[in-house]
Structure formats: C-alpha cells, structure tokens
Write a protein that holds these residues in place. Sequence first.
Motif, PDB file in Angstrom:
ATOM      1  N   GLY A 122      -6.632   8.050   1.798  1.00 50.90           N
ATOM      2  CA  GLY A 122      -6.071   9.244   2.403  1.00 50.90           C
ATOM      3  C   GLY A 122      -5.110   8.933   3.533  1.00 50.90           C
ATOM      4  N   ARG A 123      -5.450   7.941   4.351  1.00 52.50           N
ATOM      5  CA  ARG A 123      -4.585   7.576   5.476  1.00 52.50           C
ATOM      6  C   ARG A 123      -3.228   7.074   4.992  1.00 52.50           C
ATOM      7  NH1 ARG A 123      -7.289   3.439   7.103  1.00 52.50           N
ATOM      8  NH2 ARG A 123      -5.865   1.939   6.151  1.00 52.50           N
ATOM      9  N   ILE A 124      -3.234   6.248   3.968  1.00 53.34           N
ATOM     10  CA  ILE A 124      -1.976   5.691   3.469  1.00 53.34           C
ATOM     11  C   ILE A 124      -1.158   6.773   2.769  1.00 53.34           C
ATOM     12  CG2 ILE A 124      -1.006   4.025   1.854  1.00 53.34           C
ATOM     13  CD1 ILE A 124      -3.521   2.277   2.497  1.00 53.34           C
ATOM     14  N   ALA A 169      -3.657  -0.906  -9.500  1.00 52.61           N
ATOM     15  CA  ALA A 169      -4.574  -1.948  -9.030  1.00 52.61           C
ATOM     16  C   ALA A 169      -4.631  -1.984  -7.510  1.00 52.61           C
ATOM     17  CB  ALA A 169      -4.136  -3.311  -9.574  1.00 52.61           C
ATOM     18  N   THR A 170      -3.503  -1.747  -6.860  1.00 51.57           N
ATOM     19  CA  THR A 170      -3.474  -1.730  -5.392  1.00 51.57           C
ATOM     20  C   THR A 170      -4.273  -0.547  -4.863  1.00 51.57           C
ATOM     21  OG1 THR A 170      -1.305  -2.798  -5.385  1.00 51.57           O
ATOM     22  CG2 THR A 170      -1.965  -1.645  -3.383  1.00 51.57           C
ATOM     23  N   ARG A 171      -4.083   0.620  -5.451  1.00 53.22           N
ATOM     24  CA  ARG A 171      -4.823   1.792  -4.987  1.00 53.22           C
ATOM     25  C   ARG A 171      -6.320   1.644  -5.227  1.00 53.22           C
ATOM     26  NH1 ARG A 171      -0.513   4.684  -7.709  1.00 53.22           N
ATOM     27  NH2 ARG A 171      -1.997   5.321  -9.334  1.00 53.22           N
ATOM     28  N   HIS A 193       0.838  -1.206   0.000  1.00 55.88           N
ATOM     29  CA  HIS A 193       0.000   0.000   0.000  1.00 55.88           C
ATOM     30  C   HIS A 193       0.875   1.259   0.000  1.00 55.88           C
ATOM     31  CE1 HIS A 193      -3.650  -2.283   1.856  1.00 55.88           C
ATOM     32  NE2 HIS A 193      -3.500  -2.522   0.576  1.00 55.88           N
ATOM     33  N   LEU A 194       1.921   1.265   0.799  1.00 56.82           N
ATOM     34  CA  LEU A 194       2.827   2.419   0.822  1.00 56.82           C
ATOM     35  C   LEU A 194       3.529   2.584  -0.520  1.00 56.82           C
ATOM     36  CD1 LEU A 194       4.709   2.411   4.258  1.00 56.82           C
ATOM     37  CD2 LEU A 194       3.023   4.050   3.452  1.00 56.82           C
ATOM     38  N   ALA A 195       4.072   1.478  -1.038  1.00 56.50           N
ATOM     39  CA  ALA A 195       4.805   1.543  -2.299  1.00 56.50           C
ATOM     40  C   ALA A 195       3.913   1.999  -3.447  1.00 56.50           C
ATOM     41  CB  ALA A 195       5.426   0.191  -2.617  1.00 56.50           C
ATOM     42  N   SER A 248     -10.372   1.958   0.248  1.00 51.45           N
ATOM     43  CA  SER A 248     -11.514   2.836   0.510  1.00 51.45           C
ATOM     44  C   SER A 248     -11.037   4.285   0.501  1.00 51.45           C
ATOM     45  CB  SER A 248     -12.118   2.511   1.868  1.00 51.45           C
ATOM     46  OG  SER A 248     -11.200   2.853   2.905  1.00 51.45           O
ATOM     47  N   PRO A 249     -11.943   5.246   0.342  1.00 51.61           N
ATOM     48  CA  PRO A 249     -11.503   6.658   0.376  1.00 51.61           C
ATOM     49  C   PRO A 249     -10.751   7.014   1.657  1.00 51.61           C
ATOM     50  CG  PRO A 249     -13.723   6.508  -0.503  1.00 51.61           C
ATOM     51  CD  PRO A 249     -13.371   5.127  -0.032  1.00 51.61           C
TER      52      PRO A 249
END
Length: 817
Positions: free
Chosen positions: A459-461, A448-450, A366-368, A454-455
């Motif tokens: 934003g959190r990530i 695809a990961t993004r 998720h970070l990458a 969820s919204p």
Amino acid sequence: MRKPGKRRAVPGADPPRVAVNHTGDAVATAGATAVTGHRGPAPPRADDDTRHIAVRVSGSGPAIATAPGAFAVSGQMTIVRAPREPAPWPHQVGVVPGRAHCFRDRAEARRLRAAMEGGGTAVLSQVLAGMGGVGKTQLAAEHARTALQDSEVDVLVWVTARDRISVVAGLAQAGRELCRAEQEDPLHAALAFLAWLAPKANALPCRWLVVLDDVADPDDLHGLWPPTSPHGQTLITTRRRDAALTGHGLHLIDVGLFSATEAQDYLADSLTAHGRTSPADQLTALAGDLGRLPLALAQAAAYLADSGATVPAYRALLADRATTLADLAPDRLPDDQDLALAAAWSLSIDRADTLRPAGLARPMLHLAAMLDPNGIPHTVLTSRPALAHLAAHRTNAQTPADTAEEPAPVLPGDAVRALRALHRLSLVDHDPDHSHQAVRIHQLIQRATRDTLSPAGYGRIALAAADALAAAWSDIERDTALAQALRANTAALTACAEDALFEPDAHAVLYRAGRSLGEAGQAAGARDHFERLAAATRHHLGGDHHHTLAARHELARWRGDAGDLAGAAAALAELLPDRQRVLGDDHHGTLATRHELAYWRGVAGDPAGAAAALAELLPDRQRVLGNDHHDTLATRHNLASFRGVAGDPAGAAAALAELLPDVRRILGDDHPDTLATRHYLASFRGVAGDPAGAAAALAELLPDVRHILGDDHPSTLAARHELARWQGEAGDPAGAAAALAELLPDRQRVLGNDHHHTLATRHELARCQGEAGDPAGAAAALAELLPDRQRVLGNDHHHTLATRHELARWQGESGVW
C-alpha cells in the motif's frame, strides 16, 4: 639496498633434514592405502630448489593390511606421478545443458549462427544478453551441441560463469584435460589453458569454442578472457548490459521474448506432449498473460500438465492478486531448470542493488512494478515523491529507522543511475531518448516484485507511485503524448492496487486521469472513467463521502460533453440536494454543482434559465470564494455567454471585455480560461454585428491556442471552427467551407461523430456550401445531419431547430424538397 642472494651451504655442515618420529601404525582395510611415517616427495631446500631436504624417519609403527586390495607402508613413501596426457580431439569440457522440451529454432539462433559463421572473418566474441527467462542458455547450448556434432570445432568448453570462482574452476578443468596443467593451483591452470588457446606458429591449429554461461558480473572475467584467435570463438550469455560486454571485439545479440506465434506453438506442443489440448484463442490469451516469456510458458505448461487445470482456470489464478507466482510453480520444474519463475530475478535484483548508487535499485524497482509495463515517463520516476520514496527506503540505509534523523536526500541524477543499474541487469529497459516511455519492464518481473511486498509495504509503495504520477501531471496539458502515458500508468496502478488508492480517501490522481481524458477530447472515455470511479468510491467510501459526490459531479459533466446534455442536467439536479445536505450550501463543491447544472441546462436548450441561475450563483461565489477566485471568474464567463445566446450578444461582448483583463491579471495570458474568454469575446462581437472584427480576433487567437494547447486540443478545434464561421460571415463563404471541410475529420477523430461540436461543424459546413453557391449540396448535407441532431440533442434543442431552418432554406433555394 642489497638484494638477498641464495644461501650457501656451509662446508662440512650436515645437510638440513626433516625428522619424523614415532608416527604410529598404518592400518589399511579393503581397497585402502595407509602410510605411517612420511609420504613424499621431500620438500625442496630453501637455498637451492633443485635439491631436496633429507627426510629421516624413525620409530614408525608397523604396516598392517587387513583385507585384499589394501596397501600399507611404514617409513617413507615417495610417489612421482606420470604427467597426464592431453585429451584427444574432438573433446568437450564441462556439461552442456540438455535440450529443452519443445525447443524452438528462433530468430536469435539464426542471428547467432550467421554471426559466428566464418571463424576469424566474423566478430570473435558473441554476447547473448537479455532478461532472466528468455532462453539465452538454451540458445547457447543448442549452438554448442550443433558445432561439436557437425565437427565445426575440435574443443568445446562449457563454463558456468555465475562468479569468478566458477569461471576459474571451469577454465582450470580445461587446462588439466587439454594442456597438462597442475590441479593444485586452479588459477595457474586456468591461465595455462588460456595461453594454450592462443594461436602459435607451426602448431596444429585447434578450432575451439568457449561458452561462458550466465556471466553475472563483467569483473569476474578480468584477466580471464579467451584470447583472440582465427581458429577460436567465445560465446557469452548474460543478463548484464554493461559497456564492458559490448566493447571492441564483442558483438551483442539481444535475446527477447517469443513472438506471438512462437509462444502459442510452444504451448500447444508442450500440452500435446502431455496428452492435453486447448483452443488456440485460449493459448494466445495465456501467452499474452505471461508476456510470452519462455521460462514462464514452460512452467505454466508443466503446471497445467501436473495439476490437470484448464487454461482458463490457470489464467484466473494468474489474475488473482491473492495468488503468487510461487503458488503457480509446478511441483517439478521442467527441463532441469534451477529456479521457479518467482525466484528467477532475485539474484539480479540483489546485484543491481549493489551498483552505484547503492541501495536505490530495489526501491526504484518497487515503484516501476506498480506502473505501466509498456512505458513509464522519466518525469514520474524522477519526481519529488519518487525521490522521497527512494531516500526513505534505500536498501541497507545507514539512518536507523527509530531515529528522527532525516535520510540522505536522493537527487534526480541518482534516480536515473538507479534505473541504469536495473537496465544493466536486464530488469528494465531504460531508453532516456524516449522520455515519455523511458522505462519498460516485463509484467512478470513486476508481478514477482510485488509478490515480495508485505501488505503494508504494498500500500505504501502504491501511494508513492500515485503521488509521483500526480506530481508529473501539469495543470495545463500541452504535451498530449505525456498525458496519454500518464493515463496509461494510472490505469496500470489502479489495476494492481485499487484498494490502496482509497486509503484513507480516493487519491487525486484518479480524478486527474479522468479529466485528462476529457480535456484531450475523449469525452466518452472520461464519462466511462468517472462512471467506474463513482462506483468504486461508493463501494470503498460510501455514498455520502465527499469524494463519491465529486465523482458523481465529474460523471455528469462528462456525460454532457459526450452528447447527453439533458442527462447531464438531470444527474446534476439529482446530485445538488445531496451535496447541499452533506457539504452545506456554501461548500465549494455545492457551488460547483450549481454552476455545472446551470451550464448544462443552458447547453441543453435553456440559455435564459442558465443565465438566471448563474446570476443567482455569482454573488454566492463572490462572497464565499472572493472576486478573484478561478471559480468566480468562470461563473462570470458563463453568465455573459448565456446572456449572449439568450439574445443579448452585445451585452455578452461587453461583459466578456470587462472580464478579460481580470482573467489575464489573475490567471495569466497562457491560461486556457484566458484563451476561452478571448474566443467567446470574438464570437459575440461577430454575433453583435462585427464579423470581420470577430474573424480578425480569432485569427490572432488561433496560433496562441495551437502553441499553448496543441493542434488536437478541443479548444484549438473550436477556435478553427469559429474562425472559419466568421470568415464566411465576413464575405468568404468558399474559404470558410474549405476550412470547415478540413476541420471536420479532425473533430470526428478527436471528439467522435456524435459530439455536439462535430455536429456543429457539419451544420456550418453545409451552410457555407450553400452561401458559396451550392444550395443542393447544402440541402443534402443538412438532410443527412438533421436525424443525427434529433437523436443526439432532441427535437426541441435550438441547434436541432437551426438545422431544420437551414434545411428548409436551402431546399427552397435549390428547388429540391
């Protein structure tokens, strides 16, 4: 302990029996078989497996066949099947996937053919590895079809190897077809086939090829590897890059993306097959948008053919964050593909998340997914904010979300192992030897990961990624390559998650990236960055928000450094009343704008006015911030400098000499401001009449600046300039001219041709050439410089006037007007 022996039959005892009673009727309809009673053969005796237990059937009902072709039996029926004859060669087991539409003969296919030619003289097991969607299965299928069609193999076995059950089933089927293996026990049949593959003395050699397609886990092949044989070859396709698949006897072939030419040609051929054409430049751009991934190109071509959309329209949809990859899937997948692009990597992500340290691969991905696909520094993904994100969002974490218990901490080593898990599944490329670009990831895996977030999660990530970037940025940029990578990652994050970076305020990393550009000598780039940031903060936060005012301040500063000195002063003069109105007179932001306004007025040609404004500002900064605050020290430094430029170099040198111990005590010897104070102190000593002392001090300073800031830092270039200048003033104009000639291309490369420091080096070089005995050369260089200084600085700037003065001097010396 006695071993149990076989049970002996008791003499005279009745043999054991199986009794079957009252089994009802057997009724068979058309084409069917029905048995009432017992269908054999009889089970073996427990005490002797060569004899069978007697079966006694009584009371079975009638056998009734009701139609032609039906067969009914009452009583006991025993069937002994004849052994199945092995299939003749050549023979194929399993279904080889069909050839993809517009298949390309790629470099990887040629490498595979070269590796597998020669049978036993080559590495016997080839492993085609790569991310999902690069075409590994198609390459293997093409090789397998060609080998069978060209009579290069006698037996071809194609096994879909997505789990151990599938591997066993595929090998077992080969065992049944080729070596009479029993179908009741698949594992036994699979092992029998593998034994059959092993070379045997005096046996007719069989040339075989076993393809294990899409191996999901190396453990699934435990005990099921085809044997080494001079007549056989094994070909594996997998997304995995585990050591178990690259060990002894295995040759790894990395399957990558299409080349730019292959991608464009593929799109052109695919569209032509559907009666469509598009300009080459549009196809090249689309291929770039899709990262030249074969699976993505195939599905994009199918979508264009099905929908009738144009290539620009498809690219616009792809660029729209509101459109997911699932929205761009064709109604019918091409080439018998199993999965749409959006789902191509989901199984790999699930499996990576099970590898140790369990549950960290997904949040790391998720970070990458928010950062630069071309390279993410290790320091970002192992920073404290990144570790906190991994700990808080570990998949299937044991800590309940509704408790106050802190999640188990994640260590940097855990983060690295999570990256290795993603690397093993070909979801990222992890190269720790290139720490500034340690992690690379395909842009469509990111997309695809993004798309799965969820919204709120998105934003959190994004904020976690921004925090990780900010944490990796040092206050003093000594590593220019790392700084460049951090800027690229900030740009990538902004492109995919700008809105999140303004919740609730503008994130600090946005300002840090712009300052980093300027500190690296890219003043024009910093100006452009802050121009965009000022517009974005105004849009998201409003014109009077303190972050909008801060962006305007930075924009004016770098506008000046990019060469627009008067424009910088005017912008700051316009900003100051807004900051006073919104923040108040004593706010540090208001004081900073007063300081910057005075500085650029001085640089723009009014050093006396700058000194007066800074003298007025200094007591306010001392009162509000304190004597030892960094900003207070900066005001003392600039006040002394502009007094020197305004005509009091000795006073400037004295003030800087008084400032230097305070700067050293508060900031340290290696701080850039400490180095700057040493630099200006040496220069004003030269202006005050001690050129040799100035040159000596600058010669002592230069290696420190180089060590701390690097060769290309603007402060390093400035120190080189001043050292050459004062060496010339101290009696070595030829040496000074040589040093300045060496410096000029570096300043042009780093700062640009129109930067006022680049123009200053041209001026000083020309002057030293004249002093060294070439007045005509000096006059020619100054004549070329003058219009540039007039254009950049204006006709009345003191630097422009200095160039006009020197030009007249050397024209007079040379007799050329």
